[in-house]
Scaffold this active site. Structure first.
Site, short mmCIF file in Angstrom:
data_model
loop_
_atom_site.label_atom_id
_atom_site.label_comp_id
_atom_site.label_asym_id
_atom_site.label_seq_id
_atom_site.Cartn_x
_atom_site.Cartn_y
_atom_site.Cartn_z
N GLU A 61 8.13 12.75 45.28
CA GLU A 61 9.32 13.54 46.19
C GLU A 61 8.19 15.39 46.12
O GLU A 61 9.16 16.17 46.77
CB GLU A 61 10.19 13.35 44.88
N SER A 92 42.87 -15.00 62.64
CA SER A 92 43.88 -15.23 63.32
C SER A 92 45.14 -13.64 62.69
O SER A 92 45.50 -13.59 62.81
CB SER A 92 44.51 -16.61 63.22
#
Length: 759
Positions: free
Chosen positions: A113, A393
């Site tokens: 980092e 559906s």
């Protein structure tokens, strides 16, 4: 005054030259242009940075007490009735001292980092400059340039956004933190405040969730995995994305080797190891009731979406007013605990589910459950909001029947084509044989019984663009490819949908044609009673009120007389639609079961949607046909609201159930007669005209004693009031005539059945 730094920086190996890598050939700028551009960038950057620093120094943002003494006031979450539902304790951190955190974990974080952590002053000018140059010369995405101190500043002090003011404030806060605290203090605070897990801060929490160990007990491989998480905790979550987690862990190991923290040999040896996670995620006790954890997780997600940020909620001191309905939430949770409400496990795979319930008049989220309770993990995958599945559906009211009725050309009595269909090679099929009227069924019956061919045919008639535009207004999203194939009528959409989105879409039927987007949070107030967020609740037009009324009646008919009858709730009127998608193992054509099961429905005051299925459908993870298909979520809907609405008035829809007219209601065609005419060699039929002049007549013939002869194909289609059936074969035949409106294709009259004898 700046305190004396304690601790010594970890020694790093000398840097060697990076090996040359082969890059794609691209157009290069002349060297003199690069020099000029670089100088301009440097000058502009210096001016902007200096001005920004001077500007931001005038903003009194830095309060060291927020780092030294986290706030003691929790964030209080209220339900829809203004009562406390649960509290979110400030940051929820299990603090751990830096000397208890393994060196491997500290080194892995720094190497990955912020490699110049011990040398910089809270921000890294070289990283910032390099990211800008990379973006200009190589047309790539802007590289990250945030330091460990900068990430800490963002977590504790800032909302997560990307404005210029935010960036300037982040740099200034980083400088101030660096001036006030030692490097080891900063590293300590980082490990105890930053998110190594999707929704829970702190390294000790992460160690418990992923390994069920104290952080001090972690080995190199486990340390490297955790060190790689802050960049994207959810994307690298080892339970959700194990492959990505391994790749990220190995990046950390290579960075550690690169900067001399470990040898290359040890890095390669560790890269070969599995993740070695706990069998099930560890649970972090935070005081939130088990039934509310999905609602809490959704609050975090929504806080980010509205610009407040989850970090602000976790800092404490806020009052969050929500739409949570405790009774419906608890009922949903309890029913999700019952295995009988879900498909059976298959070969060790457990079926999952998600459900969401809304107030249709406000869009307020009443209840949400995002997984089976026994598989819940903090910040884990939420099947109510994150899954992307075909709705089957259950999409038909939203892209076919709703827009068709909204066009004004169709109603419940309209006859839709229901015979063999081939549209450019696409040949839809139905799930069972059923009677038709001359290869036609009413729109009402097609919707109630969920026949596929009429839905596909009708979508072609109204146009895919019109159908999907209606769905988009209802809140569904579609890809470009969805606008080019009629399969969308049956739920084949990309990337898919989820229960919250479907409940949001169906709310327009239940709210007179408009919807208010689904949301959990109504208002957020600080401990000083300052409102920092208020939901707008602006309605979005979806359809005409008359269309909504018609659709409510039709969807009520689905539950009263159709295949969704198991969704009924005693004392409450219910409307809705089931849905399922077939699982077809390649290369077979036969489907042994379903991949997705759905029910979307509503009462006058609650709208909800439920999905059930396996996370990854396969030959060992599908819902067998014998289970009952979409009857499962329909029944679950009933079970949830039966308990969730105890003691409440049922209410009534304004629209009645839209049922087929009884024979006494359908006008009788008068004067229908028939007799065999030997001279004409046929049966001569005649009748009196109906009052509607815009009609045509279908003539049907059956065998002696047959009473449902309109299920047969018609033998004639005429506009006059007579017809001759050329027939000489001796026998007794039955005849009936049906009058059809030309514009709506609806039945406007039927004759009685007569018998005619030949010979």
């Amino acid at each position: 005054m700046r305190q004396k730094r304690s601790g010594t920086p970890v020694t790093m190996a000398s840097k060697g030259k990076k090996p040359a890598t082969k890059k794609k050939r691209r157009r290069r700028l002349p060297i003199w242009q690069k020099v000029i551009i670089s100088l301009v960038i440097a000058i502009v950057f210096t001016i902007v940075a200096t001005g920004g620093i001077l500007y931001a120094l005038t903003i009194p943002l830095f309060d060291p007490s927020k780092l030294l003494q986290p706030p003691t006031l929790p964030t209080v979450v209220y339900d829809r009735y203004g009562k406390v539902a649960f509290t979110i304790q400030p940051t929820g951190i299990q603090r751990v001292a830096l000397d208890k955190i393994p060196k491997y974990l500290q080194q892995g974080l720094i190497a990955t980092e912020d490699v110049r952590f011990y040398q910089n002053h809270g921000f890294d000018i070289r990283s910032i400059f390099r990211s800008v140059v990379n973006d200009i010369f190589h047309h790539g995405n802007l590289q990250g340039a945030s330091t460990i101190t900068g990430q800490l500043a963002k977590i504790v002090y800032l909302n997560d956004n990307r404005s210029l003011k935010y960036k300037i404030e982040q740099v200034i806060l980083s400088i101030q933190i660096d001036r006030y605290f030692t490097k080891n203090q900063i590293l300590d605070m980082y490990f105890n405040n930053v998110y190594f897990n999707g929704s829970t801060p702190g390294i000790e929490n992460a160690a418990q969730v992923y390994f069920q160990k104290n952080v001090s007990q972690l080995d190199l491989a486990q340390c490297a995995m955790l060190a790689g998480l802050p960049q994207a905790p959810t994307e690298y979550d080892p339970y959700l994305h194990p492959h990505a987690a391994i790749l990220r862990r190995n990046v950390v190991l290579q960075q550690m080797a690169k900067y001399g923290y470990i040898t290359q040999q040890l890095a390669l040896k560790t890269e070969a190891l599995p993740l070695e996670l706990a069998k099930t995620p560890g649970i972090i006790a935070d005081g939130v009731p088990a039934a509310y954890v999905w609602y809490r997780d959704n609050l975090y997600q929504e806080a980010n979406q509205i610009g407040i940020g989850v970090n602000r909620l976790l800092q404490g001191g806020l009052k969050v007013y929500t739409n949570l309905d405790p009774q419906i939430q608890y009922s949903t949770y309890e029913q999700f605990k019952n295995p009988a409400n879900f498909p059976p496990n298959m070969d060790g795979n457990e079926a999952q589910g998600g459900a969401a319930f809304l107030n249709p008049s406000t869009g307020g989220l009443l209840a949400i459950v995002g997984s089976r309770p026994d598989t819940y993990q903090v910040g884990g995958f939420n099947y109510a909001t994150q899954t992307e599945r075909s709705p089957g559906s259950s999409i038909k009211p939203l892209v076919v029947y709703g827009p068709a009725i909204d066009s004004g050309a169709y109603n419940g009595d309209s006859l839709l084509y229901d015979g063999p269909l081939d549209i450019g090679g696409y040949q839809p099929h139905d799930w069972a044989w059923h009677p038709t009227i001359n290869n036609r069924v009413t729109l009402r019956n097609a919707l109630a019984e969920s026949w596929n061919i009429p839905a596909v045919w009708l979508l072609q008639q109204i146009g895919i663009q019109n159908g999907l535009a209606f769905g988009e207004r209802a809140g569904l999203t579609f890809s470009n490819r969805d606008f080019s194939h009629l399969d969308v009528a049956l739920g084949d959409i990309h990337p898919g949908t989820n229960p919250l989105q479907m409940a949001d879409a169906y709310s327009a039927f239940d709210n007179n044609g408009s919807r208010i987007p689904a949301h959990a949070i109504e208002k957020i107030v600080t401990d000083q009673d300052n409102t920092i967020y208020q939901a707008s609740n602006a309605p979005i037009y979806v359809m005409k009120p008359s269309t909504a009324s018609t659709m409510v009646g039709l969807l009520r008919n689905n539950v009263v007389n159709g295949i969704a009858e198991l969704a009924s709730v005693a004392g409450h009127q219910v409307a809705g639609k089931t849905g399922s998608t077939a699982f077809v193992p390649y290369p077979n054509a036969y489907s042994p079961g379903d991949a997705d099961l759905w029910f979307s429905g509503f009462t006058p005051h609650v709208v909800g949607a439920i999905w059930e299925g396996f996370p990854t459908p396969g030959i060992h993870a599908y819902v067998p046909n014998w289970v009952g298909g979409s009857a499962l979520p329909a029944k679950l809907f009933s079970e949830i609201l039966t308990q969730g609405l105890i003691g409440r008035q049922g209410g009534s829809f304004l629209a009645p159930v839209n049922v087929s007219p009884s024979p006494s209601v359908t006008p009788l065609i008068q004067g229908f007669t028939g007799q065999f005419n030997r001279a004409l060699q046929g049966v001569v039929l005649s009748w009196k005209p109906v009052t509607d002049l815009n009609v045509h007549y279908l003539i049907f013939r059956g065998a002696k004693g047959e009473t449902s002869i309109t299920n047969n194909n018609s033998i004639g289609d005429v506009t006059q009031t007579s017809f001759t059936n050329m027939l000489t074969v001796p026998g007794t035949y039955t005849y009936q005539v049906v009058a059809m409106d030309r514009s709506s294709n609806a039945i406007v009259g039927k004759s009685s059945i007569i018998n005619v004898k030949i010979g």
